[in-house]
Design a protein around this motif. Sequence first.
Motif, PDB file in Angstrom:
ATOM      1  N   THR A 119      14.148 -67.518  -2.236  1.00  0.00           N
ATOM      2  CA  THR A 119      13.202 -68.122  -2.624  1.00  0.00           C
ATOM      3  C   THR A 119      13.065 -68.951  -3.902  1.00  0.00           C
ATOM      4  O   THR A 119      13.450 -68.295  -4.961  1.00  0.00           O
ATOM      5  N   HIS A 120      12.811 -70.187  -3.912  1.00  0.00           N
ATOM      6  CA  HIS A 120      12.743 -71.128  -5.128  1.00  0.00           C
ATOM      7  C   HIS A 120      11.354 -71.367  -5.274  1.00  0.00           C
ATOM      8  O   HIS A 120      10.877 -71.676  -4.485  1.00  0.00           O
ATOM      9  N   TYR A 121      11.154 -71.311  -6.637  1.00  0.00           N
ATOM     10  CA  TYR A 121       9.694 -71.631  -7.072  1.00  0.00           C
ATOM     11  C   TYR A 121       9.898 -72.088  -8.471  1.00  0.00           C
ATOM     12  O   TYR A 121      10.839 -71.952  -9.235  1.00  0.00           O
ATOM     13  N   PHE A 122       8.983 -72.662  -9.116  1.00  0.00           N
ATOM     14  CA  PHE A 122       8.586 -73.100 -10.450  1.00  0.00           C
ATOM     15  C   PHE A 122       7.498 -72.328 -10.862  1.00  0.00           C
ATOM     16  O   PHE A 122       6.469 -72.554 -10.502  1.00  0.00           O
ATOM     17  N   LEU A 123       7.647 -71.870 -12.111  1.00  0.00           N
ATOM     18  CA  LEU A 123       6.559 -71.530 -13.029  1.00  0.00           C
ATOM     19  C   LEU A 123       6.394 -72.594 -14.310  1.00  0.00           C
ATOM     20  O   LEU A 123       7.432 -72.853 -14.768  1.00  0.00           O
ATOM     21  N   LYS A 124       5.143 -72.724 -14.508  1.00  0.00           N
ATOM     22  CA  LYS A 124       4.559 -73.354 -15.730  1.00  0.00           C
ATOM     23  C   LYS A 124       4.202 -72.476 -16.985  1.00  0.00           C
ATOM     24  O   LYS A 124       3.284 -71.481 -16.375  1.00  0.00           O
ATOM     25  N   PRO A 154      12.338 -73.432 -13.537  1.00  0.00           N
ATOM     26  CA  PRO A 154      12.889 -73.228 -12.274  1.00  0.00           C
ATOM     27  C   PRO A 154      13.342 -71.923 -12.060  1.00  0.00           C
ATOM     28  O   PRO A 154      14.067 -71.445 -12.671  1.00  0.00           O
ATOM     29  N   MET A 155      12.884 -71.244 -10.839  1.00  0.00           N
ATOM     30  CA  MET A 155      13.296 -69.835 -10.838  1.00  0.00           C
ATOM     31  C   MET A 155      13.599 -69.615  -9.277  1.00  0.00           C
ATOM     32  O   MET A 155      13.475 -70.391  -8.342  1.00  0.00           O
ATOM     33  N   LYS A 156      14.626 -68.554  -9.218  1.00  0.00           N
ATOM     34  CA  LYS A 156      14.943 -67.985  -7.707  1.00  0.00           C
ATOM     35  C   LYS A 156      14.630 -66.673  -7.779  1.00  0.00           C
ATOM     36  O   LYS A 156      14.922 -65.903  -8.749  1.00  0.00           O
ATOM     37  N   ALA A 157      14.377 -66.232  -6.676  1.00  0.00           N
ATOM     38  CA  ALA A 157      14.061 -64.607  -6.179  1.00  0.00           C
ATOM     39  C   ALA A 157      14.565 -64.493  -4.775  1.00  0.00           C
ATOM     40  O   ALA A 157      14.525 -65.159  -4.144  1.00  0.00           O
ATOM     41  N   CYS A 158      15.339 -63.453  -4.744  1.00  0.00           N
ATOM     42  CA  CYS A 158      15.282 -62.749  -3.167  1.00  0.00           C
ATOM     43  C   CYS A 158      14.299 -62.017  -2.911  1.00  0.00           C
ATOM     44  O   CYS A 158      14.171 -60.926  -3.731  1.00  0.00           O
ATOM     45  N   ALA A 159      13.600 -62.341  -1.721  1.00  0.00           N
ATOM     46  CA  ALA A 159      12.434 -61.898  -1.211  1.00  0.00           C
ATOM     47  C   ALA A 159      13.261 -60.668  -0.198  1.00  0.00           C
ATOM     48  O   ALA A 159      14.126 -61.071   0.772  1.00  0.00           O
ATOM     49  N   GLU A 180       2.018 -67.273 -21.420  1.00  0.00           N
ATOM     50  CA  GLU A 180       1.029 -67.298 -20.289  1.00  0.00           C
ATOM     51  C   GLU A 180       1.659 -68.016 -19.266  1.00  0.00           C
ATOM     52  O   GLU A 180       2.147 -69.145 -19.199  1.00  0.00           O
ATOM     53  N   VAL A 181       1.394 -67.557 -17.819  1.00  0.00           N
ATOM     54  CA  VAL A 181       1.916 -68.229 -16.656  1.00  0.00           C
ATOM     55  C   VAL A 181       0.724 -68.941 -16.325  1.00  0.00           C
ATOM     56  O   VAL A 181      -0.738 -68.478 -16.233  1.00  0.00           O
ATOM     57  N   GLN A 182       0.983 -70.540 -16.335  1.00  0.00           N
ATOM     58  CA  GLN A 182      -0.268 -71.189 -16.242  1.00  0.00           C
ATOM     59  C   GLN A 182      -0.239 -71.783 -14.699  1.00  0.00           C
ATOM     60  O   GLN A 182      -1.107 -72.335 -14.219  1.00  0.00           O
ATOM     61  N   ASP A 183       0.998 -71.877 -13.893  1.00  0.00           N
ATOM     62  CA  ASP A 183       1.017 -72.530 -12.840  1.00  0.00           C
ATOM     63  C   ASP A 183       2.152 -71.970 -11.959  1.00  0.00           C
ATOM     64  O   ASP A 183       3.299 -71.695 -12.539  1.00  0.00           O
ATOM     65  N   LEU A 184       2.213 -71.840 -10.548  1.00  0.00           N
ATOM     66  CA  LEU A 184       3.098 -71.404  -9.561  1.00  0.00           C
ATOM     67  C   LEU A 184       3.285 -72.499  -8.758  1.00  0.00           C
ATOM     68  O   LEU A 184       2.234 -72.877  -8.009  1.00  0.00           O
ATOM     69  N   LYS A 185       4.390 -73.249  -8.504  1.00  0.00           N
ATOM     70  CA  LYS A 185       4.770 -73.947  -7.326  1.00  0.00           C
ATOM     71  C   LYS A 185       5.768 -73.566  -6.480  1.00  0.00           C
ATOM     72  O   LYS A 185       6.908 -72.912  -7.044  1.00  0.00           O
ATOM     73  N   PHE A 186       5.547 -73.665  -5.388  1.00  0.00           N
ATOM     74  CA  PHE A 186       7.031 -73.281  -4.360  1.00  0.00           C
ATOM     75  C   PHE A 186       7.985 -74.394  -4.145  1.00  0.00           C
ATOM     76  O   PHE A 186       7.505 -75.540  -3.869  1.00  0.00           O
ATOM     77  N   GLY A 187       9.271 -74.141  -4.130  1.00  0.00           N
ATOM     78  CA  GLY A 187      10.311 -74.805  -3.602  1.00  0.00           C
ATOM     79  C   GLY A 187      10.501 -74.406  -2.271  1.00  0.00           C
ATOM     80  O   GLY A 187       9.956 -74.023  -1.317  1.00  0.00           O
ATOM     81  N   THR A 188      11.791 -74.354  -1.956  1.00  0.00           N
ATOM     82  CA  THR A 188      12.527 -73.964  -0.708  1.00  0.00           C
ATOM     83  C   THR A 188      12.458 -72.611  -0.449  1.00  0.00           C
ATOM     84  O   THR A 188      12.876 -71.940  -1.441  1.00  0.00           O
ATOM     85  N   ILE A 189      12.084 -72.092   0.596  1.00  0.00           N
ATOM     86  CA  ILE A 189      12.169 -70.661   1.006  1.00  0.00           C
ATOM     87  C   ILE A 189      13.003 -70.679   2.312  1.00  0.00           C
ATOM     88  O   ILE A 189      12.815 -71.182   3.409  1.00  0.00           O
ATOM     89  N   GLU A 190      14.237 -69.921   1.791  1.00  0.00           N
ATOM     90  CA  GLU A 190      15.198 -69.884   3.103  1.00  0.00           C
ATOM     91  C   GLU A 190      14.568 -68.993   4.075  1.00  0.00           C
ATOM     92  O   GLU A 190      14.020 -68.279   3.790  1.00  0.00           O
ATOM     93  N   LYS A 191      15.528 -69.314   5.472  1.00  0.00           N
ATOM     94  CA  LYS A 191      14.841 -68.435   6.429  1.00  0.00           C
ATOM     95  C   LYS A 191      15.602 -67.060   6.609  1.00  0.00           C
ATOM     96  O   LYS A 191      16.617 -66.791   5.973  1.00  0.00           O
TER      97      LYS A 191
END
Length: 191
Positions: A105-110, A153-158, A82-93
Motif C-alpha cells: 500500500t502506497h500512501y502519503f503523510l503530511k 511518501p510511505m509504503k506499508a505491507c498490509a 503532528e500528522v496533518q493529512d493522509l492520502k492514498f496512492g496505489t493499493i496493490e491487489k
Amino acid sequence: MKTKSLFFLLILLSFTAFSQTKTNSDDTAIKKSLTYFVNSIQSRQIGQAVSCIYPKFFTIVSKEQMTQILNMTYNNPFMKIEVQDLKFGTIEKPELITGEYFSITHYFLKLKCNVSSLSDDMRKKMSSALTGKYGADNVKYVANEGAYLINAPMKACAVAKDKKAWKFVILEKEYKKELVKILPKKILDKF
C-alpha cells in the motif's frame, strides 16, 4: 442473434462490475485499517496504533520497544510531530501466500515537525536527516513557526488472514534485512 449478443454483453459487464467491486472492497478495508492506524498516531493513542501492527513484526522489535519508539516520536516535548493529512496512492491487489493475504500500500503523510525548542545545531542536523530521508522537494522549513512541513511518501505491507482485519508493516529499505524474517520473498522483492 441480437438477443444472444446483447445477453453475452450483459454477462460480460456483470463479471467486470463484480471484479471491480471485489477489488474496491479490498481497497476499502485496507484504507479503513490504515486510516485507523494513522488516526491513532495522530490522536496520540499509541496503544491503539501498536495494535494495528502485524504481530509477526514483534519478533523483530518487541511490542514494548515499538510502544517506546512511537511514544518518543509522537509524544516528544522537544520535537512535536503532528500528522496533518493522509492520502492514498496505489493499493496493490492482495496476494494469498501461505495462508495470509499481502498487499503493498502506497500512501502519503503530511507531517508538521515543530523544532522551535531545539538548538540551531540540532535543527541543522534535523534538516539534513529529513531531506536525506524524504528528499529536498518534500521538506520545507517554516521559520516563523519553527517547524518543518514534510510530505512523506510511505509504503506499508498490509497483511490479513480474512481480508478484513488488516495489520501493517511499514516498508523502509533500511529495514529490509530484518523484514526478511517475517515477510515473503515475493513481497520483499516488490520494494
